[in-house]
Write a protein that holds these residues in place. Sequence first.
Motif, PDB file in Angstrom:
ATOM      1  N   SER A 133      63.485  81.307  25.729  1.00 57.78           N
ATOM      2  CA  SER A 133      63.693  82.735  25.530  1.00 57.78           C
ATOM      3  C   SER A 133      62.423  83.570  25.597  1.00 57.78           C
ATOM      4  CB  SER A 133      64.385  82.973  24.185  1.00 57.78           C
ATOM      5  OG  SER A 133      63.612  82.429  23.136  1.00 57.78           O
ATOM      6  N   VAL A 134      61.250  82.954  25.675  1.00 61.58           N
ATOM      7  CA  VAL A 134      60.015  83.720  25.632  1.00 61.58           C
ATOM      8  C   VAL A 134      59.063  83.245  26.727  1.00 61.58           C
ATOM      9  CG1 VAL A 134      58.803  82.224  23.973  1.00 61.58           C
ATOM     10  CG2 VAL A 134      58.283  84.662  24.003  1.00 61.58           C
ATOM     11  N   SER A 135      58.228  84.166  27.194  1.00 60.81           N
ATOM     12  CA  SER A 135      57.180  83.844  28.159  1.00 60.81           C
ATOM     13  C   SER A 135      55.872  83.699  27.393  1.00 60.81           C
ATOM     14  CB  SER A 135      57.044  84.954  29.198  1.00 60.81           C
ATOM     15  OG  SER A 135      58.255  85.103  29.903  1.00 60.81           O
ATOM     16  N   LEU A 136      55.127  82.651  27.666  1.00 59.07           N
ATOM     17  CA  LEU A 136      53.866  82.409  26.984  1.00 59.07           C
ATOM     18  C   LEU A 136      52.745  82.705  27.963  1.00 59.07           C
ATOM     19  CD1 LEU A 136      53.184  79.438  24.649  1.00 59.07           C
ATOM     20  CD2 LEU A 136      51.479  80.106  26.344  1.00 59.07           C
ATOM     21  N   ILE A 137      51.814  83.565  27.541  1.00 64.97           N
ATOM     22  CA  ILE A 137      50.675  83.900  28.393  1.00 64.97           C
ATOM     23  C   ILE A 137      49.407  83.539  27.640  1.00 64.97           C
ATOM     24  CG2 ILE A 137      50.682  86.333  27.649  1.00 64.97           C
ATOM     25  CD1 ILE A 137      49.804  87.007  30.599  1.00 64.97           C
ATOM     26  N   VAL A 138      48.550  82.754  28.291  1.00 63.81           N
ATOM     27  CA  VAL A 138      47.376  82.222  27.601  1.00 63.81           C
ATOM     28  C   VAL A 138      46.275  81.878  28.596  1.00 63.81           C
ATOM     29  CG1 VAL A 138      48.293  79.861  27.658  1.00 63.81           C
ATOM     30  CG2 VAL A 138      46.614  80.469  25.900  1.00 63.81           C
ATOM     31  N   ALA A 139      45.031  82.016  28.134  1.00 63.56           N
ATOM     32  CA  ALA A 139      43.873  81.506  28.859  1.00 63.56           C
ATOM     33  C   ALA A 139      43.269  80.401  27.995  1.00 63.56           C
ATOM     34  CB  ALA A 139      42.853  82.604  29.105  1.00 63.56           C
ATOM     35  N   ALA A 140      43.045  79.247  28.592  1.00 61.96           N
ATOM     36  CA  ALA A 140      42.509  78.097  27.863  1.00 61.96           C
ATOM     37  C   ALA A 140      41.476  77.394  28.730  1.00 61.96           C
ATOM     38  CB  ALA A 140      43.645  77.130  27.505  1.00 61.96           C
ATOM     39  N   ASP A 141      40.581  76.668  28.067  1.00 58.09           N
ATOM     40  CA  ASP A 141      39.619  75.884  28.833  1.00 58.09           C
ATOM     41  C   ASP A 141      40.297  74.624  29.379  1.00 58.09           C
ATOM     42  OD1 ASP A 141      39.677  73.927  26.810  1.00 58.09           O
ATOM     43  OD2 ASP A 141      37.554  74.107  26.319  1.00 58.09           O
ATOM     44  N   VAL A 142      39.542  73.763  30.012  1.00 60.06           N
ATOM     45  CA  VAL A 142      40.122  72.585  30.654  1.00 60.06           C
ATOM     46  C   VAL A 142      40.732  71.600  29.656  1.00 60.06           C
ATOM     47  CG1 VAL A 142      38.684  72.749  32.725  1.00 60.06           C
ATOM     48  CG2 VAL A 142      37.860  71.443  30.739  1.00 60.06           C
ATOM     49  N   ASN A 143      40.420  71.747  28.370  1.00 59.08           N
ATOM     50  CA  ASN A 143      40.959  70.870  27.329  1.00 59.08           C
ATOM     51  C   ASN A 143      42.068  71.526  26.516  1.00 59.08           C
ATOM     52  OD1 ASN A 143      39.016  68.742  27.852  1.00 59.08           O
ATOM     53  ND2 ASN A 143      37.509  70.124  26.948  1.00 59.08           N
ATOM     54  N   GLY A 144      42.501  72.726  26.915  1.00 57.90           N
ATOM     55  CA  GLY A 144      43.544  73.436  26.173  1.00 57.90           C
ATOM     56  C   GLY A 144      43.019  74.243  25.014  1.00 57.90           C
ATOM     57  N   CYS A 145      41.698  74.366  24.885  1.00 53.41           N
ATOM     58  CA  CYS A 145      41.099  75.125  23.785  1.00 53.41           C
ATOM     59  C   CYS A 145      41.106  76.617  24.119  1.00 53.41           C
ATOM     60  CB  CYS A 145      39.676  74.646  23.529  1.00 53.41           C
ATOM     61  SG  CYS A 145      38.908  75.429  22.095  1.00 53.41           S
ATOM     62  N   ILE A 146      41.569  77.418  23.147  1.00 59.20           N
ATOM     63  CA  ILE A 146      41.583  78.874  23.347  1.00 59.20           C
ATOM     64  C   ILE A 146      40.532  79.568  22.492  1.00 59.20           C
ATOM     65  CG2 ILE A 146      43.990  78.929  24.080  1.00 59.20           C
ATOM     66  CD1 ILE A 146      44.695  79.962  21.234  1.00 59.20           C
ATOM     67  N   GLY A 147      39.803  78.817  21.673  1.00 63.04           N
ATOM     68  CA  GLY A 147      38.751  79.390  20.843  1.00 63.04           C
ATOM     69  C   GLY A 147      38.734  78.782  19.464  1.00 63.04           C
ATOM     70  N   LYS A 148      38.226  79.578  18.517  1.00 59.58           N
ATOM     71  CA  LYS A 148      38.155  79.143  17.125  1.00 59.58           C
ATOM     72  C   LYS A 148      39.301  79.769  16.353  1.00 59.58           C
ATOM     73  CE  LYS A 148      33.205  78.546  17.189  1.00 59.58           C
ATOM     74  NZ  LYS A 148      31.920  79.005  16.757  1.00 59.58           N
ATOM     75  N   SER A 149      39.803  79.044  15.365  1.00 55.79           N
ATOM     76  CA  SER A 149      40.858  79.595  14.511  1.00 55.79           C
ATOM     77  C   SER A 149      40.317  80.827  13.794  1.00 55.79           C
ATOM     78  CB  SER A 149      41.306  78.561  13.473  1.00 55.79           C
ATOM     79  OG  SER A 149      41.890  77.462  14.120  1.00 55.79           O
ATOM     80  N   GLY A 150      41.164  81.813  13.630  1.00 54.90           N
ATOM     81  CA  GLY A 150      40.762  83.048  12.966  1.00 54.90           C
ATOM     82  C   GLY A 150      40.666  84.188  13.946  1.00 54.90           C
ATOM     83  N   PRO A 151      40.307  85.351  13.419  1.00 55.83           N
ATOM     84  CA  PRO A 151      40.275  86.558  14.272  1.00 55.83           C
ATOM     85  C   PRO A 151      38.994  86.676  15.085  1.00 55.83           C
ATOM     86  CG  PRO A 151      39.790  87.150  12.005  1.00 55.83           C
ATOM     87  CD  PRO A 151      40.089  85.672  12.006  1.00 55.83           C
ATOM     88  N   GLU A 152      38.744  85.693  15.925  1.00 56.61           N
ATOM     89  CA  GLU A 152      37.546  85.689  16.766  1.00 56.61           C
ATOM     90  C   GLU A 152      37.839  86.387  18.096  1.00 56.61           C
ATOM     91  OE1 GLU A 152      34.546  84.384  15.808  1.00 56.61           O
ATOM     92  OE2 GLU A 152      35.470  83.977  13.869  1.00 56.61           O
ATOM     93  N   PRO A 153      36.852  87.086  18.633  1.00 51.13           N
ATOM     94  CA  PRO A 153      37.051  87.689  19.964  1.00 51.13           C
ATOM     95  C   PRO A 153      37.075  86.603  21.036  1.00 51.13           C
ATOM     96  CG  PRO A 153      34.800  88.014  19.197  1.00 51.13           C
ATOM     97  CD  PRO A 153      35.552  87.356  18.065  1.00 51.13           C
ATOM     98  N   LEU A 154      37.453  86.988  22.225  1.00 52.35           N
ATOM     99  CA  LEU A 154      37.481  86.042  23.342  1.00 52.35           C
ATOM    100  C   LEU A 154      36.113  85.416  23.553  1.00 52.35           C
ATOM    101  CD1 LEU A 154      39.621  88.026  25.928  1.00 52.35           C
ATOM    102  CD2 LEU A 154      40.321  86.031  24.606  1.00 52.35           C
ATOM    103  N   VAL A 155      36.112  84.175  23.978  1.00 50.09           N
ATOM    104  CA  VAL A 155      34.853  83.451  24.130  1.00 50.09           C
ATOM    105  C   VAL A 155      34.304  83.507  25.555  1.00 50.09           C
ATOM    106  CG1 VAL A 155      35.262  81.915  22.192  1.00 50.09           C
ATOM    107  CG2 VAL A 155      36.130  81.293  24.442  1.00 50.09           C
ATOM    108  N   TRP A 156      35.009  84.144  26.455  1.00 46.45           N
ATOM    109  CA  TRP A 156      34.544  84.265  27.831  1.00 46.45           C
ATOM    110  C   TRP A 156      34.925  85.638  28.374  1.00 46.45           C
ATOM    111  CZ3 TRP A 156      37.635  79.525  27.380  1.00 46.45           C
ATOM    112  CH2 TRP A 156      39.006  79.782  27.302  1.00 46.45           C
ATOM    113  N   LYS A 157      34.250  86.005  29.444  1.00 42.87           N
ATOM    114  CA  LYS A 157      34.552  87.267  30.112  1.00 42.87           C
ATOM    115  C   LYS A 157      35.178  86.933  31.460  1.00 42.87           C
ATOM    116  CE  LYS A 157      31.112  90.230  27.938  1.00 42.87           C
ATOM    117  NZ  LYS A 157      30.926  89.515  26.746  1.00 42.87           N
ATOM    118  N   GLN A 158      36.466  87.181  31.573  1.00 43.34           N
ATOM    119  CA  GLN A 158      37.213  86.870  32.794  1.00 43.34           C
ATOM    120  C   GLN A 158      38.039  88.116  33.146  1.00 43.34           C
ATOM    121  OE1 GLN A 158      35.430  83.628  33.260  1.00 43.34           O
ATOM    122  NE2 GLN A 158      37.261  83.537  34.515  1.00 43.34           N
TER     123      GLN A 158
END
Length: 191
Positions: A19-44
């Motif tokens: 029922s939902v579309s998932l949109i995400v940017a992740a590194d090659v290991n599936g990591c999206i960053g650090k837990s918590g309200p951190e800003p994006l770790v890359w500029k894309q």
Amino acid sequence: MRALFLFKKLIFSNDMKNSVSLIVAADVNGCIGKSGPEPLVWKQKADMMRFKKLTTGNVVIMGFNTFVSLGRPLPNRINIVVSKRHKDELLARNDVIVVESLEEAITLAITAFPDKKPFLIGGGMLYNEAIEKDFVKEFFLTVVKTSIQGDAIVKFPKFSDSSKWEYCNEESVLADDSNEFKSIFFDVRRK
């Protein structure tokens, strides 16, 4: 109160799978960053433009930390924030809808806004819950060709299982002044 519980149980027991579309940017290991309200770790920039194009005019569902990291509700979208702990704080705002669970967010999105596509935009805990419960009908995945330090890991399904998943689009983006790393956009839909 019992009637409300039964109503919620009836709604949530309806088939929310796919029922939902998932949109995400992740590194090659599936990591999206650090837990918590951190800003994006890359500029894309290409990824951000894709995100904006796909989600504008639709519903975006996010956890509290994702909302905080954005700094504001996303314009031209219906913003639903999932949070139990920060519910009172968020209810004081008039620019977001607050719910207590992912099921509630998805149910609200598909019933109150049937002409709009619901996108789950983060964070890691909500992504993994949606994947585990088979709520995701399609993935708009950006694989950023790097490895980052972080603990927010998305446990993606095995997209190589062609009996369940179909690749609909694949596009490479080279690293340049606007895109820190090479990346690949994948659109994958459940069969």
